[in-house]
Design an enzyme around this catalytic site. Structure first.
Site, PDB file in Angstrom:
ATOM      1  N   GLU A  27     -39.303 -12.856  78.158  1.00 30.27           N
ATOM      2  CA  GLU A  27     -38.355 -14.136  78.177  1.00 30.27           C
ATOM      3  C   GLU A  27     -39.124 -14.922  77.309  1.00 30.27           C
ATOM      4  O   GLU A  27     -40.655 -14.897  77.178  1.00 30.27           O
ATOM      5  CB  GLU A  27     -38.332 -14.329  79.556  1.00 30.27           C
ATOM      6  CG  GLU A  27     -39.524 -14.831  80.605  1.00 30.27           C
ATOM      7  CD  GLU A  27     -39.191 -16.058  81.434  1.00 30.27           C
ATOM      8  OE1 GLU A  27     -38.707 -16.854  81.288  1.00 30.27           O
ATOM      9  OE2 GLU A  27     -39.572 -15.473  82.737  1.00 30.27           O
ATOM     10  N   ALA A 144     -29.643 -19.662  88.820  1.00 28.84           N
ATOM     11  CA  ALA A 144     -28.795 -18.638  88.175  1.00 28.84           C
ATOM     12  C   ALA A 144     -29.379 -17.266  88.053  1.00 28.84           C
ATOM     13  O   ALA A 144     -28.467 -16.176  87.878  1.00 28.84           O
ATOM     14  CB  ALA A 144     -28.190 -19.235  86.758  1.00 28.84           C
ATOM     15  N   LYS A 162     -42.579 -17.506  93.495  1.00 28.04           N
ATOM     16  CA  LYS A 162     -43.757 -18.465  94.097  1.00 28.04           C
ATOM     17  C   LYS A 162     -42.992 -19.104  95.537  1.00 28.04           C
ATOM     18  O   LYS A 162     -41.869 -19.392  95.579  1.00 28.04           O
ATOM     19  CB  LYS A 162     -44.070 -19.533  93.089  1.00 28.04           C
ATOM     20  CG  LYS A 162     -44.596 -19.031  91.860  1.00 28.04           C
ATOM     21  CD  LYS A 162     -45.151 -20.300  91.123  1.00 28.04           C
ATOM     22  CE  LYS A 162     -45.827 -20.005  89.863  1.00 28.04           C
ATOM     23  NZ  LYS A 162     -44.843 -19.647  88.813  1.00 28.04           N
TER      24      LYS A 162
HETATM   25  N1  PSU Z   1     -40.633 -19.294  88.074  1.00 26.35           N
HETATM   26  C1  PSU Z   1     -41.916 -18.901  87.688  1.00 26.35           C
HETATM   27  N2  PSU Z   1     -42.402 -19.228  86.546  1.00 26.35           N
HETATM   28  C2  PSU Z   1     -41.478 -19.279  85.539  1.00 26.35           C
HETATM   29  C3  PSU Z   1     -40.064 -19.655  85.878  1.00 26.35           C
HETATM   30  C4  PSU Z   1     -39.755 -19.458  87.137  1.00 26.35           C
HETATM   31  O1  PSU Z   1     -42.715 -18.545  88.510  1.00 26.35           O
HETATM   32  O2  PSU Z   1     -41.703 -19.428  84.278  1.00 26.35           O
HETATM   33  C5  PSU Z   1     -38.933 -19.908  84.790  1.00 26.35           C
HETATM   34  C6  PSU Z   1     -38.295 -18.367  84.457  1.00 26.35           C
HETATM   35  O3  PSU Z   1     -37.711 -18.788  83.027  1.00 26.35           O
HETATM   36  C7  PSU Z   1     -37.096 -18.449  85.348  1.00 26.35           C
HETATM   37  C8  PSU Z   1     -36.801 -19.857  85.278  1.00 26.35           C
HETATM   38  O4  PSU Z   1     -35.816 -17.794  84.929  1.00 26.35           O
HETATM   39  O5  PSU Z   1     -37.912 -20.650  85.486  1.00 26.35           O
HETATM   40  C9  PSU Z   1     -35.933 -20.428  86.386  1.00 26.35           C
HETATM   41  O6  PSU Z   1     -35.341 -21.926  86.485  1.00 26.35           O
HETATM   42  P1  PSU Z   1     -34.400 -22.321  87.711  1.00 26.35           P
HETATM   43  O7  PSU Z   1     -34.869 -22.476  89.008  1.00 26.35           O
HETATM   44  O8  PSU Z   1     -34.106 -23.870  87.014  1.00 26.35           O
HETATM   45  O9  PSU Z   1     -33.281 -21.567  87.598  1.00 26.35           O
END
Ligand code: PSU
Ligand code: MN
Length: 305
Positions: A27, A144, A162
């Site tokens: 990603e 999502a 986390k």
């Molecule tokens: N959690 C992590 N590191 C990250 C992300 C989440 O420990 O880099 C990033 C990833 O790209 C994940 C996104 O898909 O955040 C999720 O964001 P949201 O909670 O807004 O869906």
């Protein structure tokens, strides 16, 4: 494989897929939003090397000028790393507008899965996934990423989630939506920086062969959902739970005090945790991504046999 008019598969990735060789998706939000420059670019390139050393071809995924890229060049990775958070964090709801406008986007777990699937890539390595946030019973803040895991047939190798998230509710959500959670060498869900969360995964799996067999069966059953592999951070790089939990509590309090919401929540919390742990968490973060890249590459190699 439904090739799409907005999709560019790099020549190297296209050739590997055509020859039935293993490919691993990576990603780009982790590059632009997850780490500071230049460590983000160094890490992204090092992860690609590790994938190659373990017998697979890396495909770093991003949106560049409205094109969905399955396989970024070094220059594109450098561009995303330098641009940092000025690049849009692109989830499913952002894809169509970014494509129509010809803009850049850093792909989250969600959009990396979407583009990997379009290209025909089955295995994806990252650090951590999004999940059900603490307090989601009132905020309804659920990533999502979980919905995508329910509907897109890609195996995602992560180091758990986390505890900025509610890990128990995240597992409940995945269960409801039929997403198997496989612990690699463990029956406990790892908590990203630490190996333990106190929550059980659905199955313990000990080898890449077994991971590949489970995912192959899911595909052969005609399931359209993914699978989540939770691979604990190596012991020598794991953090002191007290240190990390204190930082997470403080980060959550600051997010609340500042009225942070929506797509800003996760990047805000990640940046605060990093700030509060003074860079130690960055080292752990880099090492766990390397560890996931190794498992993903080996699994992708088993899957094409
Ligand atoms: N959690 C992590 N590191 C990250 C992300 C989440 O420990 O880099 C990033 C990833 O790209 C994940 C996104 O898909 O955040 C999720 O964001 P949201 O909670 O807004 O869906
Ligand atoms: Mn959210």
């Amino acid at each position: 494989m439904a090739l799409n008019k907005y999709l560019d598969v790099s020549p190297e990735v296209a050739q590997a897929l055509a020859e039935g060789r293993p490919v691993v998706a990576l990603e780009s939000t982790i590059i632009s939003h997850g780490m500071p420059y230049p460590q983000n670019v160094e890490t992204a390139l090092a992860v690609e090397r590790i994938i190659r050393e373990n017998g697979a071809v890396p495909a770093t995924i991003a949106i560049i000028g409205g094109r969905l890229k399955a396989g970024c060049s070094k220059e594109e990775i450098e561009h995303l790393g330098r641009a940092g958070t000025s690049v849009a964090k692109a989830s499913r709801r952002d894809l169509a507008v970014l494509c129509a406008r010809g803009q850049d986007g850093a792909t989250t777990v969600t959009t990396t899965m979407i583009i990997a699937h379009m290209a025909g890539i089955k295995v994806f390595a990252t650090g951590g996934i999004g999940g059900v946030h603490r307090g989601a019973e009132t905020t309804m803040d659920i990533s999502a990423d979980l919905e995508e895991l329910a509907h897109t047939p890609v195996m995602v190798v992560c180091a758990g989630a986390k505890s900025i998230l509610d890990l128990g509710l995240t597992l409940e959500y995945l269960e409801t939506h039929g997403v198997p959670v496989l612990g690699f060498g463990t029956s406990e869900l790892p908590a990203f920086y630490t190996r333990h969360s106190g929550f059980q995964v659905d199955y313990r799996v000990d080898t890449p062969e077994e991971l590949a067999a489970a995912f192959r069966a899911s595909l052969e059953l005609g399931f359209d959902g993914g699978m989540l592999v939770a691979n604990p951070i190596p012991e020598e790089y794991s953090m002191d739970p007290a240190v990390i939990n204190t930082a997470i509590s403080e980060a959550l309090a600051q997010a609340k005090a500042n009225g942070i919401h929506g797509k800003e929540t996760t990047p805000f919390l990640l940046a605060k945790v990093k700030e509060l742990t003074g860079g130690d968490s960055l080292d752990s973060n880099i090492q766990l991504v390397f560890n996931n890249a190794r498992v993903a590459a080996k699994t992708a190699a088993c899957l094409v046999k």
